[in-house]
Design a protein around this motif. Structure first.
Motif, PDB file in Angstrom:
ATOM      1  N   ASN A 104       0.831  -1.197   0.000  1.00 39.34           N
ATOM      2  CA  ASN A 104       0.000   0.000   0.000  1.00 39.34           C
ATOM      3  C   ASN A 104       0.872   1.255   0.000  1.00 39.34           C
ATOM      4  N   ALA A 105       2.005   1.197   0.709  1.00 39.50           N
ATOM      5  CA  ALA A 105       2.908   2.344   0.774  1.00 39.50           C
ATOM      6  C   ALA A 105       3.455   2.684  -0.612  1.00 39.50           C
ATOM      7  N   ILE A 106       3.795   1.660  -1.380  1.00 39.46           N
ATOM      8  CA  ILE A 106       4.285   1.892  -2.739  1.00 39.46           C
ATOM      9  C   ILE A 106       3.175   2.468  -3.612  1.00 39.46           C
ATOM     10  N   SER A 107       1.966   1.925  -3.490  1.00 39.56           N
ATOM     11  CA  SER A 107       0.834   2.440  -4.277  1.00 39.56           C
ATOM     12  C   SER A 107       0.613   3.927  -4.013  1.00 39.56           C
ATOM     13  N   GLU A 108       0.703   4.319  -2.749  1.00 40.95           N
ATOM     14  CA  GLU A 108       0.484   5.726  -2.396  1.00 40.95           C
ATOM     15  C   GLU A 108       1.617   6.614  -2.890  1.00 40.95           C
ATOM     16  N   ALA A 109       2.849   6.119  -2.812  1.00 39.06           N
ATOM     17  CA  ALA A 109       3.981   6.887  -3.317  1.00 39.06           C
ATOM     18  C   ALA A 109       3.892   7.061  -4.832  1.00 39.06           C
ATOM     19  N   MET A 110       3.482   6.013  -5.532  1.00 36.80           N
ATOM     20  CA  MET A 110       3.309   6.094  -6.983  1.00 36.80           C
ATOM     21  C   MET A 110       2.242   7.117  -7.347  1.00 36.80           C
ATOM     22  N   ALA A 111       1.151   7.117  -6.582  1.00 39.75           N
ATOM     23  CA  ALA A 111       0.059   8.061  -6.849  1.00 39.75           C
ATOM     24  C   ALA A 111       0.499   9.501  -6.617  1.00 39.75           C
ATOM     25  N   MET A 112       1.494   9.697  -5.740  1.00 42.07           N
ATOM     26  CA  MET A 112       2.030  11.030  -5.474  1.00 42.07           C
ATOM     27  C   MET A 112       3.039  11.477  -6.537  1.00 42.07           C
ATOM     28  N   GLY A 113       3.390  10.561  -7.452  1.00 44.06           N
ATOM     29  CA  GLY A 113       4.331  10.901  -8.508  1.00 44.06           C
ATOM     30  C   GLY A 113       5.789  10.794  -8.098  1.00 44.06           C
ATOM     31  N   LEU A 114       6.102   9.860  -7.191  1.00 44.34           N
ATOM     32  CA  LEU A 114       7.482   9.693  -6.735  1.00 44.34           C
ATOM     33  C   LEU A 114       8.173   8.539  -7.465  1.00 44.34           C
ATOM     34  N   PRO A 115       9.417   8.709  -7.896  1.00 44.35           N
ATOM     35  CA  PRO A 115      10.215   7.574  -8.355  1.00 44.35           C
ATOM     36  C   PRO A 115      10.383   6.581  -7.206  1.00 44.35           C
ATOM     37  N   ILE A 116      10.435   5.293  -7.536  1.00 48.88           N
ATOM     38  CA  ILE A 116      10.449   4.242  -6.513  1.00 48.88           C
ATOM     39  C   ILE A 116      11.757   3.461  -6.540  1.00 48.88           C
ATOM     40  N   ILE A 117      12.313   3.225  -5.349  1.00 41.21           N
ATOM     41  CA  ILE A 117      13.375   2.233  -5.190  1.00 41.21           C
ATOM     42  C   ILE A 117      12.835   1.162  -4.256  1.00 41.21           C
ATOM     43  N   SER A 118      12.716  -0.050  -4.789  1.00 39.77           N
ATOM     44  CA  SER A 118      12.217  -1.140  -3.956  1.00 39.77           C
ATOM     45  C   SER A 118      12.913  -2.436  -4.360  1.00 39.77           C
ATOM     46  N   SER A 119      12.296  -3.555  -4.050  1.00 44.74           N
ATOM     47  CA  SER A 119      12.981  -4.845  -4.143  1.00 44.74           C
ATOM     48  C   SER A 119      12.675  -5.588  -5.439  1.00 44.74           C
ATOM     49  N   PRO A 156       8.952 -10.629  -7.366  1.00 41.29           N
ATOM     50  CA  PRO A 156       7.833 -10.714  -8.313  1.00 41.29           C
ATOM     51  C   PRO A 156       6.651  -9.831  -7.932  1.00 41.29           C
ATOM     52  N   GLU A 157       6.313  -9.812  -6.624  1.00 44.22           N
ATOM     53  CA  GLU A 157       5.145  -9.045  -6.195  1.00 44.22           C
ATOM     54  C   GLU A 157       5.363  -7.540  -6.299  1.00 44.22           C
ATOM     55  N   ILE A 158       6.617  -7.097  -6.274  1.00 45.33           N
ATOM     56  CA  ILE A 158       6.918  -5.669  -6.447  1.00 45.33           C
ATOM     57  C   ILE A 158       7.021  -5.316  -7.929  1.00 45.33           C
ATOM     58  N   SER A 159       7.675  -6.163  -8.703  1.00 45.18           N
ATOM     59  CA  SER A 159       7.885  -5.865 -10.130  1.00 45.18           C
ATOM     60  C   SER A 159       6.572  -5.783 -10.894  1.00 45.18           C
ATOM     61  N   CYS A 160       5.545  -6.511 -10.428  1.00 47.89           N
ATOM     62  CA  CYS A 160       4.260  -6.449 -11.126  1.00 47.89           C
ATOM     63  C   CYS A 160       3.413  -5.272 -10.636  1.00 47.89           C
ATOM     64  N   GLN A 161       3.906  -4.549  -9.636  1.00 47.03           N
ATOM     65  CA  GLN A 161       3.150  -3.425  -9.079  1.00 47.03           C
ATOM     66  C   GLN A 161       3.636  -2.076  -9.585  1.00 47.03           C
ATOM     67  N   VAL A 162       4.949  -1.921  -9.778  1.00 47.37           N
ATOM     68  CA  VAL A 162       5.509  -0.602 -10.084  1.00 47.37           C
ATOM     69  C   VAL A 162       5.613  -0.353 -11.588  1.00 47.37           C
ATOM     70  N   PHE A 163       5.794   0.921 -11.958  1.00 47.96           N
ATOM     71  CA  PHE A 163       6.075   1.286 -13.346  1.00 47.96           C
ATOM     72  C   PHE A 163       7.578   1.120 -13.586  1.00 47.96           C
ATOM     73  N   PRO A 164       7.972   0.305 -14.562  1.00 45.78           N
ATOM     74  CA  PRO A 164       9.407   0.039 -14.763  1.00 45.78           C
ATOM     75  C   PRO A 164      10.221   1.258 -15.174  1.00 45.78           C
ATOM     76  N   ASP A 165       9.588   2.242 -15.826  1.00 41.41           N
ATOM     77  CA  ASP A 165      10.369   3.390 -16.300  1.00 41.41           C
ATOM     78  C   ASP A 165      10.584   4.463 -15.238  1.00 41.41           C
ATOM     79  N   SER A 166       9.934   4.315 -14.061  1.00 48.95           N
ATOM     80  CA  SER A 166      10.150   5.293 -12.986  1.00 48.95           C
ATOM     81  C   SER A 166      10.523   4.600 -11.679  1.00 48.95           C
ATOM     82  N   SER A 167      11.058   3.384 -11.803  1.00 48.77           N
ATOM     83  CA  SER A 167      11.419   2.600 -10.621  1.00 48.77           C
ATOM     84  C   SER A 167      12.762   1.912 -10.810  1.00 48.77           C
ATOM     85  N   ILE A 168      13.449   1.689  -9.711  1.00 47.50           N
ATOM     86  CA  ILE A 168      14.674   0.889  -9.682  1.00 47.50           C
ATOM     87  C   ILE A 168      14.456  -0.233  -8.670  1.00 47.50           C
ATOM     88  N   LEU A 169      14.588  -1.489  -9.114  1.00 51.37           N
ATOM     89  CA  LEU A 169      14.411  -2.626  -8.221  1.00 51.37           C
ATOM     90  C   LEU A 169      15.771  -3.245  -7.912  1.00 51.37           C
TER      91      LEU A 169
END
Length: 385
Positions: free
Chosen positions: A297-312, A315-328
């Motif tokens: 949920n924390a990642i979903s909210e950060a994405m909705a705020m327009g933040l680039p994401i650094i996470s893990s 599989p469960e994270i890679s299918c959730q984030v946008f690949p062009d604005s995230s670093i896994l």
């Protein structure tokens, strides 16, 4: 969806613990906004303190500002006590949860259109409610470790999932696949719908204005971590990583014992969910090197705020984030976390513009609306059969 609904959950926000059960609160309030009457049965552990031990037996249902009725029956929660036999402890805990739900039934004077329970661990108590009131039962699955949640199901609980559910709502394709592999999808239909941030609360906010309110220097490059201060969430790796990056600041938000304020740590502690968007708006990057999630949920909210994401790189994270604005990254690798931060920092304008564009592309329909409409459709199918 003008229905009468009972939600059974092991957690729900209260004045004492306002940060737990936000998922359930969002669903309950979403259904109320759709015109439904919602009652939440959330057993309350009597072992928290001597005061609560005695008060628990006399707690009356109360109504929230949104009109949701909360029932907190006493619960002899032994899950945190030491037992040599974990299976026996788990079986007893779920039986006691079922008894607590039965206690809560004395405050119910209507037949609901359906019962919804949150997480598999509550299914045995929820079935008691649904079976007593002769109605449909649905369960929401979003556990951070679905394998462990399945292992904790009692024989009775597994039988309920396989034979007595009308539907299962999963927040991740990874969870859905696991449920299929474990043979738990049989009679029940399955809906997979990821967690979504409330678009009314979480959306891109002007960084300068947000920092002015929080008195944070506009020239600082700021990270934000949102999650419990427990090993699984990876906050210690983040602490080590920022020590290796000069001229960077961070905000730590979560439950538990926070890191101590330092030259690099702007804030560390818990905030209300209503206040969280203003803190997210102050950051340049969201970082969460978790070792296990359902759908964060924390990642979903950060994405909705327009933040680039650094996470893990899970599989469960890679299918959730946008690949062009995230670093896994490998969540246990300090080096990879540092490289990820520096990569976004050095190419910040590009990552930020893509993250904001992605935020505006997110669906605006609330998750509660999607689930509610699907449940109504499933009930209609069953009634026709």
């Amino acid at each position: 969806m003008k229905k009468k609904v009972i939600i059974v959950s092991s957690s729900y926000p209260s004045p004492e613990v306002p940060h737990v059960g936000i998922f359930v609160k969002n669903i309950a309030e979403g259904w109320v906004e759709m015109g439904s009457e919602v009652v939440v049965i959330c057993p309350k552990s009597i072992f928290t303190s001597k005061k609560i031990f005695f008060e628990s037996f006399f707690l009356k249902p109360y109504k929230t500002e949104k009109g949701i009725i909360i029932i907190r029956p006493p619960f002899f929660n032994i899950s945190k006590l030491f037992f040599c036999n974990i299976i026996l402890q788990n079986n007893i805990t779920q039986f006691l949860f079922e008894l607590s739900c039965s206690w809560g039934l004395k405050y119910i004077s209507f037949r609901p259109d359906f019962v919804y329970c949150h997480f598999l661990i509550t299914v045995q108590g929820a079935y008691k409610v649904a079976n007593t009131l002769k109605t449909f039962l649905f369960v929401g699955c979003g556990e951070s470790d679905i394998g462990n949640a399945i292992d904790k199901l009692t024989t009775t609980g597994k039988k309920i999932v396989v034979e007595s559910l009308s539907g299962i709502i999963s927040n991740s394709p990874v969870i859905s696949e696991k449920l299929y592999l474990e043979g738990l999808i049989n009679k029940a239909s399955l809906l997979t719908v990821p967690n979504r941030a409330d678009p009314i609360k979480f959306f891109p906010i002007d960084l300068k204005e947000a920092r002015r309110k929080k008195k944070i220097d506009i020239s600082d490059f700021v990270l934000i971590f949102v999650g419990q201060f427990i090993p699984r969430k990876g906050y210690k790796q983040v602490l080590e990583a920022i020590k290796l990056i000069p001229n960077i600041k961070i905000i730590f938000i979560g439950k538990g014992t926070p890191p101590q304020i330092s030259e690099q740590i702007i804030f560390a502690g818990s905030v209300s969910h209503e206040e969280l968007p203003q803190w997210l708006a102050c950051a340049n990057i969201f970082v969460l090197p978790t070792t296990g999630e359902g759908c964060s949920n924390a990642i979903s909210e950060a994405m909705a705020m327009g933040l680039p994401i650094i996470s893990s790189n899970l599989p469960e994270i890679s299918c959730q984030v946008f690949p062009d604005s995230s670093i896994l990254v490998d969540p246990m690798s300090i080096d990879e976390i540092v490289k990820g931060i520096n990569l976004i920092k050095d190419n910040y304008d590009e990552f930020q513009s893509k993250a904001i564009k992605n935020a505006h592309s997110l669906p605006k329909e609330k998750r509660a609306e999607i689930i509610g409409k699907w449940i109504v459709e499933e009930i209609s199918k069953e009634e026709k059969n």
